[in-house]
Design a protein around this motif. Structure first.
Motif, PDB file in Angstrom:
ATOM      1  N   UNK A   6       7.553  16.863   5.553  1.00 53.16           N
ATOM      2  CA  UNK A   6       6.903  16.433   6.798  1.00 53.16           C
ATOM      3  C   UNK A   6       5.831  15.374   6.560  1.00 53.16           C
ATOM      4  N   UNK A   7       4.919  15.543   5.596  1.00 52.45           N
ATOM      5  CA  UNK A   7       3.922  14.490   5.394  1.00 52.45           C
ATOM      6  C   UNK A   7       4.536  13.156   4.960  1.00 52.45           C
ATOM      7  N   UNK A   8       5.592  13.208   4.150  1.00 53.40           N
ATOM      8  CA  UNK A   8       6.254  11.963   3.737  1.00 53.40           C
ATOM      9  C   UNK A   8       6.936  11.323   4.939  1.00 53.40           C
ATOM     10  N   UNK A   9       7.589  12.126   5.749  1.00 51.74           N
ATOM     11  CA  UNK A   9       8.218  11.618   6.967  1.00 51.74           C
ATOM     12  C   UNK A   9       7.182  10.947   7.871  1.00 51.74           C
ATOM     13  N   UNK A  53       3.033   2.894  -0.448  1.00 49.93           N
ATOM     14  CA  UNK A  53       2.531   3.135  -1.798  1.00 49.93           C
ATOM     15  C   UNK A  53       1.163   3.812  -1.750  1.00 49.93           C
ATOM     16  N   UNK A  54       0.256   3.252  -0.985  1.00 49.12           N
ATOM     17  CA  UNK A  54      -1.105   3.797  -0.902  1.00 49.12           C
ATOM     18  C   UNK A  54      -1.107   5.190  -0.281  1.00 49.12           C
ATOM     19  N   UNK A  59      -1.452  11.143  -0.909  1.00 44.91           N
ATOM     20  CA  UNK A  59      -0.825  12.447  -0.735  1.00 44.91           C
ATOM     21  C   UNK A  59      -0.579  13.135  -2.081  1.00 44.91           C
ATOM     22  N   UNK A  60      -0.131  12.349  -3.050  1.00 42.84           N
ATOM     23  CA  UNK A  60       0.218  12.870  -4.378  1.00 42.84           C
ATOM     24  C   UNK A  60      -0.454  12.007  -5.443  1.00 42.84           C
ATOM     25  N   UNK A  64       3.796   8.403  -9.399  1.00 45.36           N
ATOM     26  CA  UNK A  64       4.008   7.017  -9.794  1.00 45.36           C
ATOM     27  C   UNK A  64       4.987   6.431  -8.794  1.00 45.36           C
ATOM     28  N   UNK A  65       4.585   5.371  -8.132  1.00 40.75           N
ATOM     29  CA  UNK A  65       5.396   4.753  -7.092  1.00 40.75           C
ATOM     30  C   UNK A  65       5.937   3.426  -7.629  1.00 40.75           C
TER      31      UNK A  65
END
Length: 79
Positions: A6-9, A53-54, A59-60, A64-65
């Motif tokens: 959910x947070x990524x969405x 990215x930011x 969030x994590x 590594x993005x």
């Protein structure tokens, strides 16, 4: 469902609504570049990748993005 879905969405939805959609069919020629012959990148591509990215790093923090535009600008990102 994984607790991060959910947070990524929400991050992706925010990038879509606030960055990508305003540029949709509104790009000016100076907002489009050619990375390599035939491979175009727009200001919307760059801004949305930077935002995502930011937000993902917030969030994590240990993540590594690796984004397409970041690698195109600096291949050392893959290291």
């Amino acid at each position: 469902m994984h607790p991060l879905y959910q947070p990524v969405l929400e991050i992706l939805e925010q990038a879509s609504q606030e960055i990508l959609l305003p540029y949709y069919q509104n790009l000016k020629s100076e907002q489009i570049e050619e990375k390599t012959p035939g491979d175009l990148v727009t200001v919307a591509d760059k801004l949305s990748e930077e935002f995502i990215d930011q937000a993902l790093r917030t969030l994590l923090p240990a993540s590594k993005i690796v984004g397409e535009e970041a690698v195109a600008a600096n291949p050392a990102v893959l290291d």
